[in-house]
Design a protein around this motif. Structure first.
Motif, mmCIF file in Angstrom:
data_model
loop_
_atom_site.group_PDB
_atom_site.id
_atom_site.type_symbol
_atom_site.label_atom_id
_atom_site.label_comp_id
_atom_site.label_asym_id
_atom_site.label_seq_id
_atom_site.Cartn_x
_atom_site.Cartn_y
_atom_site.Cartn_z
ATOM 1 N N CYS A 27 6.691 -3.518 -12.722
ATOM 2 C CA CYS A 27 6.269 -3.369 -11.333
ATOM 3 C C CYS A 27 7.461 -3.589 -10.395
ATOM 4 N N PRO A 28 7.679 -2.670 -9.448
ATOM 5 C CA PRO A 28 8.806 -2.811 -8.521
ATOM 6 C C PRO A 28 8.613 -3.967 -7.545
ATOM 7 N N ASN A 29 7.416 -4.446 -7.448
ATOM 8 C CA ASN A 29 7.133 -5.512 -6.491
ATOM 9 C C ASN A 29 7.181 -6.904 -7.115
ATOM 10 N N LEU A 86 1.244 2.218 -7.104
ATOM 11 C CA LEU A 86 2.279 2.808 -7.956
ATOM 12 C C LEU A 86 2.323 4.325 -7.830
ATOM 13 N N ASP A 87 3.537 4.826 -7.851
ATOM 14 C CA ASP A 87 3.778 6.267 -7.748
ATOM 15 C C ASP A 87 4.260 6.785 -9.104
ATOM 16 N N ASP A 103 0.820 -1.203 0.000
ATOM 17 C CA ASP A 103 0.000 0.000 0.000
ATOM 18 C C ASP A 103 0.859 1.259 0.000
ATOM 19 N N THR A 104 2.178 1.072 0.086
ATOM 20 C CA THR A 104 3.093 2.189 -0.007
ATOM 21 C C THR A 104 3.470 2.366 -1.469
ATOM 22 N N ALA A 105 3.129 3.514 -2.023
ATOM 23 C CA ALA A 105 3.361 3.734 -3.445
ATOM 24 C C ALA A 105 4.832 3.612 -3.804
#
Ligand code: ZN
Length: 73
Positions: free
Chosen positions: A46-48, A69-70, A24-26
């Motif tokens: 995606c960074p995740n 996403l930010d 939930d942290t962008a």
């Protein structure tokens, strides 16, 4: 702490709660140079989960894993 309590009500393990908070942290999408077949469109990862998507600001969350996403520069 209210948010934490909500997670706990779902019966998740502390590890899962941490994972949700993380998700939930962008995070900024990782720009890639992969060949997507779509011209004039940037490609991102995606960074995740590493999932691919194209375009900018098209989704607030990853299609694949739900990572927030930010898109701010
Ligand atoms: Zn993802």
């Amino acid at each position: 702490m209210e948010v934490l309590a909500k997670y706990e009500e779902t019966g998740l393990t502390p590890e899962q709660v941490q994972e949700l908070k993380e998700r939930d942290t962008a995070k900024r999408p990782i720009k890639t140079t992969d060949e997507t077949g779509i011209k004039y469109t940037d490609s991102y990862r995606c960074p995740n989960c590493g999932g691919n998507f194209t375009g900018t600001g098209i989704a607030d969350y990853c299609y694949h894993c739900g990572q927030r996403l930010d898109w701010s520069e």
